[in-house]
Design a protein around this motif. Structure first.
Motif, mmCIF file in Angstrom:
data_model
loop_
_atom_site.group_PDB
_atom_site.id
_atom_site.type_symbol
_atom_site.label_atom_id
_atom_site.label_comp_id
_atom_site.label_asym_id
_atom_site.label_seq_id
_atom_site.Cartn_x
_atom_site.Cartn_y
_atom_site.Cartn_z
ATOM 1 N N UNK A 11 71.534 29.901 49.474
ATOM 2 C CA UNK A 11 71.488 29.125 50.714
ATOM 3 C C UNK A 11 70.199 29.436 51.457
ATOM 4 N N UNK A 12 69.630 28.446 52.130
ATOM 5 C CA UNK A 12 68.324 28.642 52.779
ATOM 6 C C UNK A 12 68.514 28.969 54.260
ATOM 7 N N UNK A 13 68.109 30.180 54.689
ATOM 8 C CA UNK A 13 68.246 30.522 56.104
ATOM 9 C C UNK A 13 67.170 29.856 56.951
ATOM 10 N N UNK A 14 67.333 29.916 58.271
ATOM 11 C CA UNK A 14 66.287 29.421 59.168
ATOM 12 C C UNK A 14 65.509 30.622 59.717
ATOM 13 N N UNK A 15 64.291 30.392 60.224
ATOM 14 C CA UNK A 15 63.389 31.517 60.527
ATOM 15 C C UNK A 15 63.930 32.537 61.526
ATOM 16 N N UNK A 16 64.810 32.117 62.456
ATOM 17 C CA UNK A 16 65.215 33.077 63.494
ATOM 18 C C UNK A 16 66.347 34.006 63.040
ATOM 19 N N UNK A 17 66.925 33.763 61.866
ATOM 20 C CA UNK A 17 68.081 34.554 61.436
ATOM 21 C C UNK A 17 67.670 35.964 61.004
ATOM 22 N N UNK A 18 68.480 36.948 61.391
ATOM 23 C CA UNK A 18 68.237 38.311 60.942
ATOM 24 C C UNK A 18 69.534 38.874 60.383
ATOM 25 N N UNK A 19 69.398 39.942 59.592
ATOM 26 C CA UNK A 19 70.539 40.541 58.908
ATOM 27 C C UNK A 19 70.583 42.020 59.238
ATOM 28 N N UNK A 20 71.770 42.511 59.603
ATOM 29 C CA UNK A 20 71.918 43.945 59.806
ATOM 30 C C UNK A 20 73.083 44.443 58.965
ATOM 31 N N UNK A 21 72.830 45.480 58.156
ATOM 32 C CA UNK A 21 73.868 46.081 57.323
ATOM 33 C C UNK A 21 73.752 47.601 57.426
ATOM 34 N N UNK A 22 74.875 48.312 57.366
ATOM 35 C CA UNK A 22 74.772 49.773 57.337
ATOM 36 C C UNK A 22 74.055 50.208 56.049
ATOM 37 N N UNK A 23 72.979 50.970 56.221
ATOM 38 C CA UNK A 23 72.178 51.343 55.055
ATOM 39 C C UNK A 23 72.996 52.164 54.059
ATOM 40 N N UNK A 24 73.941 52.951 54.565
ATOM 41 C CA UNK A 24 74.782 53.748 53.668
ATOM 42 C C UNK A 24 75.601 52.842 52.744
ATOM 43 N N UNK A 25 76.034 51.672 53.273
ATOM 44 C CA UNK A 25 76.792 50.742 52.433
ATOM 45 C C UNK A 25 75.891 50.096 51.377
ATOM 46 N N UNK A 26 74.659 49.790 51.780
ATOM 47 C CA UNK A 26 73.717 49.225 50.804
ATOM 48 C C UNK A 26 73.531 50.224 49.660
ATOM 49 N N UNK A 27 73.378 51.500 50.035
ATOM 50 C CA UNK A 27 73.193 52.554 49.037
ATOM 51 C C UNK A 27 74.477 52.792 48.240
ATOM 52 N N UNK A 28 75.589 52.915 48.954
ATOM 53 C CA UNK A 28 76.823 53.363 48.316
ATOM 54 C C UNK A 28 77.479 52.336 47.422
ATOM 55 N N UNK A 29 77.238 51.060 47.687
ATOM 56 C CA UNK A 29 77.882 50.028 46.865
ATOM 57 C C UNK A 29 77.073 49.709 45.611
ATOM 58 N N UNK A 30 75.802 50.149 45.589
ATOM 59 C CA UNK A 30 74.995 49.929 44.381
ATOM 60 C C UNK A 30 74.767 48.459 44.098
ATOM 61 N N UNK A 31 74.509 48.157 42.833
ATOM 62 C CA UNK A 31 74.342 46.767 42.433
ATOM 63 C C UNK A 31 73.035 46.172 42.907
ATOM 64 N N UNK A 32 73.030 44.868 43.100
ATOM 65 C CA UNK A 32 71.789 44.161 43.389
ATOM 66 C C UNK A 32 72.009 43.134 44.486
ATOM 67 N N UNK A 33 71.031 43.041 45.389
ATOM 68 C CA UNK A 33 70.977 41.970 46.382
ATOM 69 C C UNK A 33 69.738 41.163 46.039
ATOM 70 N N UNK A 34 69.943 39.927 45.614
ATOM 71 C CA UNK A 34 68.796 39.164 45.129
ATOM 72 C C UNK A 34 68.848 37.760 45.699
ATOM 73 N N UNK A 35 67.712 37.094 45.717
ATOM 74 C CA UNK A 35 67.723 35.700 46.153
ATOM 75 C C UNK A 35 67.206 34.828 45.019
ATOM 76 N N UNK A 36 67.599 33.572 45.084
ATOM 77 C CA UNK A 36 67.328 32.643 43.991
ATOM 78 C C UNK A 36 66.555 31.460 44.534
ATOM 79 N N UNK A 37 65.287 31.338 44.137
ATOM 80 C CA UNK A 37 64.504 30.158 44.493
ATOM 81 C C UNK A 37 64.622 29.173 43.349
#
Length: 365
Positions: free
Chosen positions: A283-309
């Protein structure tokens, strides 16, 4: 050297920000070196065209809209070897350059320098047009770089084939190319519009065992089931993260495809995946959108966060393969064509898209 032959055609112009589109006479030059003149047969009405019209892409008005197209090559310029007059082609906006750092490393699906036509199409008063995604195919003919033409089997219905030029390829590719969905995987797709439904179809094609479609519109959930979802979740009634976990033995899905482009739905995708699972943002976001995630969850859940053009597609590899599957009855591209309309109906088609009434309106020329 500029050619003085210009073809007069009708085309759909977005004159200014949020102004209604109008059909005007467009002058299309004969192809120069590396260019191709294509007689457009069909062109899907894609959300990206609406973004252009709303000024959400850039402000280089006026735009010649339309980019999700199929047609027949009418003429080619010097040095063009891959396509010839008479070829049935799908237009693509990733005309691989062969020279940039991605191409030289053998990753042409990420080409950073895709080619467009050098000459400009204009209005009759000489105003230069900006073609949507370098294509501009809401017109009887358009001028593109030859690499933007991908030859496919002419037995395919142009209305269905042209959709691979953008939205359907983005969705199928998000599942198969970017997400790497494989046999037996569980997949959740958030947002069941054209791209999300194509992701569902791609997941099914790849052999996913469980495919969960998530939306807030019951009509879209019905379509998702028809196109290959095994389960649906109405996110207006249920927490999608909990629902996906329940449907996957408590674990979450192997691949979650976010086809909305909003921080809220992205967070849902992040938490709806299994440990070491993959989130694909298509999905294509708009320029003003921001994302906040707990960094520990990003680390602890592993895997990949990727985008597809564009579904990380390589048109020369993926379009012919998907058209072959379509002709074998294994990929129902016709299901995406909700209605066919004329050039004069594009403004109304935008309204129907906005209301969620159609998967795709396709302009037939």
């Amino acid at each position: 050297m500029a050619h003085d032959v210009r073809h007069e055609v009708r085309g759909v112009i977005a004159p200014g920000k949020n102004e209604p589109v109008r059909v005007e006479t467009v002058l299309v030059p004969d192809p120069g070196p590396g260019e191709a003149l294509v007689r457009v047969q069909t062109c899907g009405v894609c959300h990206t065209d609406l973004h252009y019209k709303q000024g959400g892409i850039n402000d280089e008005f006026p735009f010649l809209l339309g980019h999700e197209a199929a047609g027949v090559v009418e003429a080619v310029g010097d040095g063009v070897a891959d396509v010839a007059p008479g070829d049935f082609v799908i237009l693509n906006w990733r005309a691989v350059c062969g020279q940039c750092r991605a191409c030289l490393r053998g990753r042409p699906q990420y080409c950073f320098n895709t080619h467009n036509a050098t000459q400009r199409m204009t209005l009759t008063d000489g105003t230069e047009l900006s073609p949507a995604l370098g294509i501009g195919a809401f017109a009887e003919k358009t001028l593109v770089a030859a690499g933007q033409c991908t030859k496919v089997d002419p037995a395919a219905s142009p209305a269905a084939a042209g959709l691979l030029g953008c939205g359907v390829m983005a969705g199928i590719g998000a599942a198969i190319n970017t997400g790497g969905v494989g046999r037996g995987d569980s997949v959740a797709v958030i947002g069941c519009g054209g791209v999300g439904d194509a992701a569902i179809m791609g997941a099914r094609l790849a052999g996913a065992a469980r495919i969960i479609g998530i939306d807030i519109d019951p009509r879209k959930l019905e379509t998702a089931l028809r196109l290959g979802a095994t389960h649906t979740v109405n996110a207006a009634d249920a927490d999608p993260v909990e629902a996906v976990r329940e449907l996957t033995g408590g674990f979450g899905a192997d691949v979650v495809i976010e086809a909305v482009g909003r921080p809220e739905t992205y967070r849902q995708a992040f938490y709806a995946r299994d440990l070491a699972g993959t989130v694909v943002l298509v999905g294509v976001p708009t320029p003003e959108m921001t994302l906040e995630l707990p960094l520990l969850d990003v680390f602890g859940r592993g895997g990949a966060l990727t985008s597809s053009w564009y579904g990380d597609c390589l048109p020369s590899r993926d379009f012919p393969m998907l058209i072959d599957l379509y002709l074998q009855g294994r990929l129902d591209l016709d299901a995406f064509v909700s209605e066919t309309v004329g050039l004069d109906d594009v403004e109304a088609a935008f309204d129907r898209m906005h209301a969620g009434d159609v998967l795709r309106s396709v302009v037939v020329l």
